[in-house]
Each structure stands twice: as C-alpha cells, then as structure tokens.
Design an enzyme around this catalytic site. Sequence first.
Site, short mmCIF file in Angstrom:
data_model
loop_
_atom_site.label_atom_id
_atom_site.label_comp_id
_atom_site.label_asym_id
_atom_site.label_seq_id
_atom_site.Cartn_x
_atom_site.Cartn_y
_atom_site.Cartn_z
N ARG A 66 -12.57 -7.13 5.06
CA ARG A 66 -11.16 -6.88 4.80
C ARG A 66 -10.38 -8.19 4.60
O ARG A 66 -9.48 -8.28 3.78
CB ARG A 66 -10.61 -6.08 5.99
CG ARG A 66 -9.39 -5.20 5.77
CD ARG A 66 -9.44 -4.36 4.54
NE ARG A 66 -10.16 -3.12 4.65
CZ ARG A 66 -9.62 -1.97 5.01
NH1 ARG A 66 -8.36 -1.88 5.32
NH2 ARG A 66 -10.35 -0.87 5.03
N TYR A 70 -7.82 -9.23 1.60
CA TYR A 70 -6.45 -9.68 1.84
C TYR A 70 -6.18 -11.03 1.17
O TYR A 70 -5.12 -11.26 0.59
CB TYR A 70 -6.17 -9.79 3.34
CG TYR A 70 -6.10 -8.45 4.04
CD1 TYR A 70 -5.91 -7.27 3.32
CD2 TYR A 70 -6.22 -8.35 5.42
CE1 TYR A 70 -5.85 -6.04 3.96
CE2 TYR A 70 -6.16 -7.12 6.07
CZ TYR A 70 -5.98 -5.97 5.33
OH TYR A 70 -5.93 -4.76 5.97
N TYR A 92 3.81 0.26 0.30
CA TYR A 92 4.45 1.46 0.84
C TYR A 92 4.99 1.19 2.25
O TYR A 92 4.58 0.26 2.93
CB TYR A 92 3.50 2.65 0.81
CG TYR A 92 2.51 2.79 1.94
CD1 TYR A 92 1.31 2.10 1.93
CD2 TYR A 92 2.77 3.64 3.01
CE1 TYR A 92 0.40 2.24 2.95
CE2 TYR A 92 1.85 3.79 4.04
CZ TYR A 92 0.68 3.08 4.01
OH TYR A 92 -0.21 3.23 5.02
N HIS A 94 7.54 -0.14 4.94
CA HIS A 94 8.18 -1.46 4.95
C HIS A 94 7.12 -2.45 4.50
O HIS A 94 6.01 -2.45 5.07
CB HIS A 94 8.65 -1.79 6.38
CG HIS A 94 9.42 -3.07 6.48
ND1 HIS A 94 8.90 -4.29 6.10
CD2 HIS A 94 10.67 -3.32 6.91
CE1 HIS A 94 9.80 -5.23 6.28
NE2 HIS A 94 10.89 -4.67 6.78
N ALA A 124 6.98 3.79 8.71
CA ALA A 124 6.59 5.01 9.45
C ALA A 124 7.32 5.05 10.79
O ALA A 124 7.72 6.11 11.27
CB ALA A 124 5.08 5.02 9.66
N GLN A 166 -2.36 3.16 13.54
CA GLN A 166 -3.75 3.23 13.04
C GLN A 166 -4.74 3.81 14.05
O GLN A 166 -5.85 3.30 14.18
CB GLN A 166 -4.21 1.84 12.57
CG GLN A 166 -3.27 1.24 11.54
CD GLN A 166 -3.80 0.08 10.74
OE1 GLN A 166 -3.51 -0.04 9.56
NE2 GLN A 166 -4.58 -0.77 11.31
N THR A 234 0.35 8.34 13.57
CA THR A 234 0.81 7.30 14.50
C THR A 234 1.01 8.01 15.84
O THR A 234 1.46 9.15 15.87
CB THR A 234 2.14 6.68 14.02
OG1 THR A 234 1.90 6.04 12.76
CG2 THR A 234 2.68 5.64 14.99
C1 LIG Z 1 -1.50 -0.14 6.97
S1 LIG Z 1 -0.31 0.61 7.98
C2 LIG Z 1 1.00 0.75 6.84
C3 LIG Z 1 2.36 0.77 7.47
C4 LIG Z 1 3.48 0.82 6.47
N1 LIG Z 1 3.59 -0.45 5.75
C5 LIG Z 1 4.82 1.15 7.12
O1 LIG Z 1 5.76 0.39 6.93
O2 LIG Z 1 4.93 2.16 7.80
C6 LIG Z 1 -0.96 2.23 8.12
C7 LIG Z 1 -0.50 2.90 9.38
O3 LIG Z 1 0.87 3.26 9.26
C8 LIG Z 1 1.12 4.50 9.90
N2 LIG Z 1 1.52 5.47 8.88
C9 LIG Z 1 1.32 5.42 7.55
N3 LIG Z 1 1.84 6.52 6.95
C10 LIG Z 1 2.36 7.26 7.94
C11 LIG Z 1 3.03 8.51 7.98
N4 LIG Z 1 3.24 9.22 6.86
N5 LIG Z 1 3.45 8.98 9.18
C12 LIG Z 1 3.23 8.29 10.32
N6 LIG Z 1 2.60 7.12 10.35
C13 LIG Z 1 2.18 6.60 9.18
C14 LIG Z 1 -0.21 4.93 10.54
O4 LIG Z 1 -0.25 4.46 11.88
C15 LIG Z 1 -1.21 4.23 9.67
O5 LIG Z 1 -2.44 4.05 10.32
#
Ligand SMILES: C[S@@+](CC[C@H](N)C(=O)[O-])C[C@H]1O[C@@H](n2cnc3c(N)ncnc32)[C@H](O)[C@@H]1O
Length: 277
Positions: A66, A70, A92, A94, A124, A166, A234
């Site tokens: 990974r 990155y 996607y 923030h 999220a 995650q 989450t």
């Molecule tokens: C790589 S991170 C991305 C976070 C994203 N950049 C954000 O600002 O929310 C991926 C994690 O974000 C959370 N996540 C992403 N989509 C979600 C959703 N629709 N509802 C709740 N948590 C979410 C989960 O914990 C997931 O494992």
Amino acid sequence: MNKGSLVVVGTGIQTVGHITPEAVAWIKWADTVLYLVADLVAENAILKLKPEAQTLEGLYEKGKPRYVTYRQMTDRMVDCVRKGQRTCAAYYGHPGVFAYPAHAAIRKLRTEGYEARMLPGISAEDCLFADLGLDPATYGCQSYEATHFVLTRRRPDTTASLILWQPDSFGHVKALMDVQVSAIAVLVDYLAQFYPRDHRLCIYEAPMYLGCAARMDWVPLAELAEARLTPASTLYLPPAEIAPMDLELAEKLGLPSMAQVQADLARLDPPSAPPAE
Ligand SMILES: C[S@@+](CC[C@H](N)C(=O)[O-])C[C@H]1O[C@@H](n2cnc3c(N)ncnc32)[C@H](O)[C@@H]1O
C-alpha cells in the site's frame, strides 16, 4: 510555461449533495483532474464536470504494498504540477481524512515553491455526528483507525465517545501484503478490557446516495464479531460513564454551577443512550 499548482478537494460522502460549489469550480477550472472516490455515482459526477478526469484507482494492485501505491499517487499529483498544470485532486469524504498521499503531495510541492492547498469536505465522521445526534463537545470524542488503535495499545477514555475507522479491515495486513486475517475478535477482546461486553456500540454507515437512509445498527460489544461490517462501516462507542468533575476547582474558578450543569447533562443526555428497541 504556466507555473503549476495543486488544489485537493473533497467530494463528501454523498457526492451529489455534499460536494461544495468551490470544489466543483476547481474541478471544472483545472487543467488536470485526478480522482479517487468510493462509488460510481461520485465518479460519474466528476466525469460530468471534467470528462478527461483520470482515476488513481488503477494504482492499487494485488500484491503491491500500500505504501508504494500511496507514493505513486503522490508522485502523480506532484508530476502534473511540475509540468505546469493547474491540478485538482478529488478524494471522497474530506480529502485530508485517511488520505495520506494528498497531504504528502501538498507538503512536497510547498517545499518546492508551488502553490498547494486543500479544501475541506464532508467526512464520514461529520455524517455520523449528524445522524447519531452526537455533539463531540458534550463528552469529548476520540477518533482512531481501528487496527492502529489496538496495535499501539491505546487506552480509550471511557468517559468520552470513541470512533473507530476501518473496522472491516481490522487486522488485515493489506498494507504490507495481500493477506487477510479475520481478527475482529481481537478488537472485541481488546475493547472488553475497558468496556463491559454488553456495552452497546453502533455500526454506522452514512448514506452514499440521495434518498437512502443511514445504517445505525446497535449491537452489544460481545456480538460485534458476528456483525456485518463493510468498507463503509465506522464504529461508534458511546461513553460508558460520566467523567467526575473537580468541584473544588470549579469553585475556585468561580464556576460553582458547573456541578448542576454536569448533573443536568447526565439526566437529559445520558452518554450511552442508543435508541430504545
Ligand atoms: C479510507 S477512509 C476514507 C475516509 C474519508 N476520506 C472521509 O472523509 O470520511 C475509509 C473509512 O471511512 C469510513 N467510511 C467511508 N465511507 C463511509 C460511510 N458511508 N459511512 C460511514 N463510514 C464511512 C469507514 O470507516 C471506512 O473504513
């Protein structure tokens, strides 16, 4: 040749409703748009604004570490700017939350004298605050990546809220190799050192599409290992108890009514209050 620049924008979780006018303007105005989003609706929204936009998704490859992916993502953004392009990268949620390459590219470009900045987006966690009616100021709030939380042996403050990101990839060693270890029971056992096993937590999934409802499944900690977790899950653990107040200090600070505030809060907004069944 024009001097390149980078703007990193967020598309929110439910792109059609969450993307800001400022992010839309940058996507349209940029010479080059790179993007990494979680669903087809978000991808289509970006392509509608900028048909030549290029996804970074292809940089993920089975078996590739990974951190290499990155670094390649960072290099793609940096290279576009060095070529003199007005570059916009769209992530996607923030764009600075769980988006290491975006931060790395901005840091690198700034040291090279380029203009590079990030615009905030709806994460999220922001959706969780809204859907669960959680104000992080009420009891305080801790936010961790689930695997990192356990590996670094964090001791949660059980008088504050706890958010774990995650959880679906808990214990996966995807970052190093493409092996999956189902280890959610390890997370449960770790949390059980601090919370009762019947402490109810919420598996939260913010809606990604207009008109859809959030998933808010409350389960006892002991049953988490059997629950369905997805890449959009989450975890939210409400506080297990209320932090005691230092009444002597409150008195010294001239805040004698704080004890009453604390008591009212406990009565009106109890910390571990999932919806009644
Ligand atoms: C790589 S991170 C991305 C976070 C994203 N950049 C954000 O600002 O929310 C991926 C994690 O974000 C959370 N996540 C992403 N989509 C979600 C959703 N629709 N509802 C709740 N948590 C979410 C989960 O914990 C997931 O494992």
